[in-house]
Design a protein around this motif. Structure first.
Motif, PDB file in Angstrom:
ATOM      1  N   LEU A   1      -4.037  15.092   4.046  1.00  0.00           N
ATOM      2  CA  LEU A   1      -2.696  15.101   3.479  1.00  0.00           C
ATOM      3  C   LEU A   1      -1.909  16.283   4.038  1.00  0.00           C
ATOM      4  CD1 LEU A   1      -3.434  14.334  -0.278  1.00  0.00           C
ATOM      5  CD2 LEU A   1      -2.623  12.757   1.476  1.00  0.00           C
ATOM      6  N   ARG A   2      -0.616  16.065   4.244  1.00  0.00           N
ATOM      7  CA  ARG A   2       0.264  17.132   4.715  1.00  0.00           C
ATOM      8  C   ARG A   2       1.315  17.383   3.636  1.00  0.00           C
ATOM      9  NH1 ARG A   2       3.074  15.863   9.858  1.00  0.00           N
ATOM     10  NH2 ARG A   2       2.719  17.967  10.599  1.00  0.00           N
ATOM     11  N   PHE A   3       1.418  18.607   3.222  1.00  0.00           N
ATOM     12  CA  PHE A   3       2.405  18.992   2.221  1.00  0.00           C
ATOM     13  C   PHE A   3       3.435  19.922   2.854  1.00  0.00           C
ATOM     14  CE2 PHE A   3      -1.300  17.833  -0.221  1.00  0.00           C
ATOM     15  CZ  PHE A   3      -0.769  17.154  -1.318  1.00  0.00           C
ATOM     16  N   ILE A   4       4.687  19.733   2.478  1.00  0.00           N
ATOM     17  CA  ILE A   4       5.727  20.673   2.870  1.00  0.00           C
ATOM     18  C   ILE A   4       5.839  21.691   1.740  1.00  0.00           C
ATOM     19  CG2 ILE A   4       8.060  20.932   3.764  1.00  0.00           C
ATOM     20  CD1 ILE A   4       6.190  18.919   5.268  1.00  0.00           C
ATOM     21  N   LEU A   5       5.559  22.940   2.058  1.00  0.00           N
ATOM     22  CA  LEU A   5       5.523  23.994   1.045  1.00  0.00           C
ATOM     23  C   LEU A   5       6.611  25.029   1.323  1.00  0.00           C
ATOM     24  CD1 LEU A   5       1.645  24.472   0.710  1.00  0.00           C
ATOM     25  CD2 LEU A   5       3.167  22.986  -0.621  1.00  0.00           C
ATOM     26  N   LEU A   6       6.805  25.926   0.365  1.00  0.00           N
ATOM     27  CA  LEU A   6       7.884  26.910   0.438  1.00  0.00           C
ATOM     28  C   LEU A   6       7.346  28.331   0.383  1.00  0.00           C
ATOM     29  CD1 LEU A   6       9.059  24.689  -2.170  1.00  0.00           C
ATOM     30  CD2 LEU A   6      11.057  25.572  -0.950  1.00  0.00           C
TER      31      LEU A   6
ATOM     32  N   MET B   1      -1.301   9.198  -2.471  1.00  0.00           N
ATOM     33  CA  MET B   1      -0.876  10.044  -1.357  1.00  0.00           C
ATOM     34  C   MET B   1      -1.583   9.682  -0.059  1.00  0.00           C
ATOM     35  SD  MET B   1      -0.640  13.778  -3.193  1.00  0.00           S
ATOM     36  CE  MET B   1       0.476  14.060  -4.572  1.00  0.00           C
ATOM     37  N   PHE B   2      -2.751   9.099  -0.158  1.00  0.00           N
ATOM     38  CA  PHE B   2      -3.506   8.803   1.057  1.00  0.00           C
ATOM     39  C   PHE B   2      -2.995   7.575   1.802  1.00  0.00           C
ATOM     40  CE2 PHE B   2      -6.320  11.866  -0.806  1.00  0.00           C
ATOM     41  CZ  PHE B   2      -6.832  12.532   0.309  1.00  0.00           C
ATOM     42  N   SER B   3      -2.046   6.848   1.215  1.00  0.00           N
ATOM     43  CA  SER B   3      -1.381   5.785   1.968  1.00  0.00           C
ATOM     44  C   SER B   3      -0.072   6.289   2.563  1.00  0.00           C
ATOM     45  CB  SER B   3      -1.101   4.574   1.071  1.00  0.00           C
ATOM     46  OG  SER B   3      -0.191   4.909   0.037  1.00  0.00           O
ATOM     47  N   ASP B   4       0.203   7.586   2.397  1.00  0.00           N
ATOM     48  CA  ASP B   4       1.436   8.175   2.913  1.00  0.00           C
ATOM     49  C   ASP B   4       1.327   8.330   4.419  1.00  0.00           C
ATOM     50  OD1 ASP B   4       3.736  10.339   1.462  1.00  0.00           O
ATOM     51  OD2 ASP B   4       3.452  10.236   3.627  1.00  0.00           O
ATOM     52  N   LYS B   5       2.360   7.899   5.127  1.00  0.00           N
ATOM     53  CA  LYS B   5       2.313   7.941   6.586  1.00  0.00           C
ATOM     54  C   LYS B   5       2.365   9.366   7.138  1.00  0.00           C
ATOM     55  CE  LYS B   5       7.288   7.391   7.379  1.00  0.00           C
ATOM     56  NZ  LYS B   5       7.633   7.827   6.014  1.00  0.00           N
TER      57      LYS B   5
ATOM     58  N   HIS C   1       6.835  10.181  -3.139  1.00  0.00           N
ATOM     59  CA  HIS C   1       6.452   8.817  -2.795  1.00  0.00           C
ATOM     60  C   HIS C   1       5.285   8.337  -3.648  1.00  0.00           C
ATOM     61  CE1 HIS C   1       8.398   8.758   1.498  1.00  0.00           C
ATOM     62  NE2 HIS C   1       9.286   8.696   0.520  1.00  0.00           N
ATOM     63  N   ALA C   2       4.352   9.238  -3.943  1.00  0.00           N
ATOM     64  CA  ALA C   2       3.224   8.859  -4.809  1.00  0.00           C
ATOM     65  C   ALA C   2       3.711   8.536  -6.215  1.00  0.00           C
ATOM     66  CB  ALA C   2       2.191   9.986  -4.843  1.00  0.00           C
ATOM     67  N   ILE C   3       4.654   9.314  -6.711  1.00  0.00           N
ATOM     68  CA  ILE C   3       5.219   9.055  -8.041  1.00  0.00           C
ATOM     69  C   ILE C   3       5.901   7.693  -8.067  1.00  0.00           C
ATOM     70  CG2 ILE C   3       7.017   9.801  -9.656  1.00  0.00           C
ATOM     71  CD1 ILE C   3       6.330  12.725  -8.676  1.00  0.00           C
ATOM     72  N   GLU C   4       6.689   7.408  -7.041  1.00  0.00           N
ATOM     73  CA  GLU C   4       7.355   6.102  -6.965  1.00  0.00           C
ATOM     74  C   GLU C   4       6.334   4.965  -6.966  1.00  0.00           C
ATOM     75  OE1 GLU C   4      11.011   5.585  -4.303  1.00  0.00           O
ATOM     76  OE2 GLU C   4      10.029   7.333  -3.433  1.00  0.00           O
ATOM     77  N   GLN C   5       5.324   5.105  -6.125  1.00  0.00           N
ATOM     78  CA  GLN C   5       4.345   4.026  -5.972  1.00  0.00           C
ATOM     79  C   GLN C   5       3.575   3.781  -7.270  1.00  0.00           C
ATOM     80  OE1 GLN C   5       1.782   4.436  -2.567  1.00  0.00           O
ATOM     81  NE2 GLN C   5       0.353   2.886  -3.291  1.00  0.00           N
ATOM     82  N   VAL C   6       3.098   4.855  -7.899  1.00  0.00           N
ATOM     83  CA  VAL C   6       2.303   4.693  -9.117  1.00  0.00           C
ATOM     84  C   VAL C   6       3.170   4.169 -10.263  1.00  0.00           C
ATOM     85  CG1 VAL C   6       0.872   5.913 -10.808  1.00  0.00           C
ATOM     86  CG2 VAL C   6       0.632   6.439  -8.376  1.00  0.00           C
TER      87      VAL C   6
ATOM     88  N   GLN D   1       0.801  -1.222   0.000  1.00  0.00           N
ATOM     89  CA  GLN D   1       0.000   0.000   0.000  1.00  0.00           C
ATOM     90  C   GLN D   1       0.836   1.276   0.000  1.00  0.00           C
ATOM     91  OE1 GLN D   1      -0.287  -2.600   2.009  1.00  0.00           O
ATOM     92  NE2 GLN D   1      -2.422  -3.264   2.117  1.00  0.00           N
ATOM     93  N   GLY D   2       2.141   1.186   0.299  1.00  0.00           N
ATOM     94  CA  GLY D   2       2.942   2.407   0.322  1.00  0.00           C
ATOM     95  C   GLY D   2       4.304   2.212   0.947  1.00  0.00           C
TER      96      GLY D   2
END
Length: 350
Positions: free
Chosen positions: A317-322, A306-310, A239-244, A143-144
């Protein structure tokens, strides 16, 4: 030859040194303070090149190379080999390899007999500057990524930069994604140099500089309750790119794409200048890294992954933004439409 650099990382129950220099693998016992028996864990790429540098290992466990082998089944096989070799709690697990080997070996060390000592000998740029420092270990589930794991601090990290001489060019580029990420998080001067193609005078300088960013962050937040989340810049997308992609895309390449997406999303939401995306793309392109997501990875599939991301919290969802170089933050109220628009905007056109 330049003297080795030593960085000391403190954590709640002690500290360890990170050694960066050439010709260090043969000094493992001295630098890591290892007295007991060694179980060397490596992979099918690195073992034939460097396992002989640690000649007195009680056992050598070689896993097949690749993220697809970062599984509980692999871990179970390692437990059996450790038992067959008679390894007890007085021994030490030594990880010799890239980020996958370090993650798996660290998880084995954290759980075998409720925990035995562990030392990291990273042999890839990515592992040296990121995966080997901070105590995160783990394996993937279908799943992730990294959904099963533990915090296990090493007794030492020995980054022998001589091993980078045999690293394939594409793996070297993949590691540069994490170096660029660290510049964006906490070293403005480093990022400014990378965006004009100046990768510093030596790998030792580059590795030490990048590690120092992570050192400061993990000391402040060893268990990822706050500031440490910044180190996941680009990783929710990555991580989503890797998984898909079913892991055909390297972690560093996915993080590169994720950094571009994070900048695009940040500008889309009004947090940073649109110019920042172009600056990040310049740094990535100098490092021969991709700046667009492959057209065969549908945005909706990435968003679902992304929803399987820990890293998500309370189902969000939590994003790190700039806001700018050196100014990153966590956002957990990002609209789905904005994420999908970003995924479409940074995707290669079919």
């Amino acid at each position: 030859m330049r003297d080795m650099d030593i960085l000391t990382v403190t954590h709640p129950v002690g500290q360890y040194n990170v050694y960066v220099g050439e010709g260090l693998l043969g000094r493992l016992r001295e630098l890591a303070g290892v007295d007991g028996r060694i179980a060397l864990i490596t992979d099918s790429n690195v073992g034939p090149l460097y396992a002989q540098a640690i000649p007195d290992a009680a056992c050598v466990i070689t896993m097949p190379a690749g993220e697809q082998n970062k599984t509980l089944a692999t871990v179970n096989g390692m437990y059996e080999q450790l038992l067959a070799a008679g390894m007890d709690r007085g021994g030490v697990v030594v990880a010799l390899g890239g980020g996958v080997v370090g993650d798996v070996a660290g998880f084995v060390a954290a759980t075998y007999m409720r925990g035995i000592n562990f030392a990291q000998c990273p042999t890839s740029l990515l592992a040296m500057v990121d995966a080997s420092v901070g105590g995160k270990t783990g394996v993937d589930l279908p799943q992730g990524k990294n959904l099963v794991g533990a915090f296990k601090q090493p007794t030492a990290v020995i980054a022998d930069i001589a091993t980078l001489q045999t690293l394939p060019s594409e793996e070297l580029s993949a590691g540069m994604a994490e170096v660029i990420k660290h510049g964006l998080i906490g070293d403005v001067d480093l990022f400014k140099r990378l965006e004009i193609g100046d990768s510093l005078a030596s790998f030792q300088s580059l590795v030490t500089r990048a590690i120092r960013v992570k050192q400061l962050v993990v000391q402040e937040d060893p268990f990822e309750h706050g500031r440490r989340a910044a180190l996941n810049l680009g990783h929710t997308f990555g991580h989503a790119i890797e998984q898909v992609s079913q892991y055909r895309i390297r972690h560093g390449e996915a993080v590169a794409m994720g950094l571009v997406a994070a900048a695009n999303l940040s500008a889309r939401l009004g947090y940073c200048s649109p110019d920042l995306q172009g600056r990040i793309e310049a740094a990535l392109e100098y490092a021969n890294l991709p700046v667009r997501i492959p057209a065969d990875l549908p945005p909706q599939a990435q968003y679902r992954a992304m929803f399987s991301d820990k890293k998500k919290a309370a189902g969000k969802l939590r994003f790190i933004l700039l806001r700018d170089v050196g100014d990153v933050f966590v956002a957990d109220d990002v609209p789905e439409t904005a994420v999908l628009e970003t995924l479409a905007a940074v995707r290669n056109t079919p």
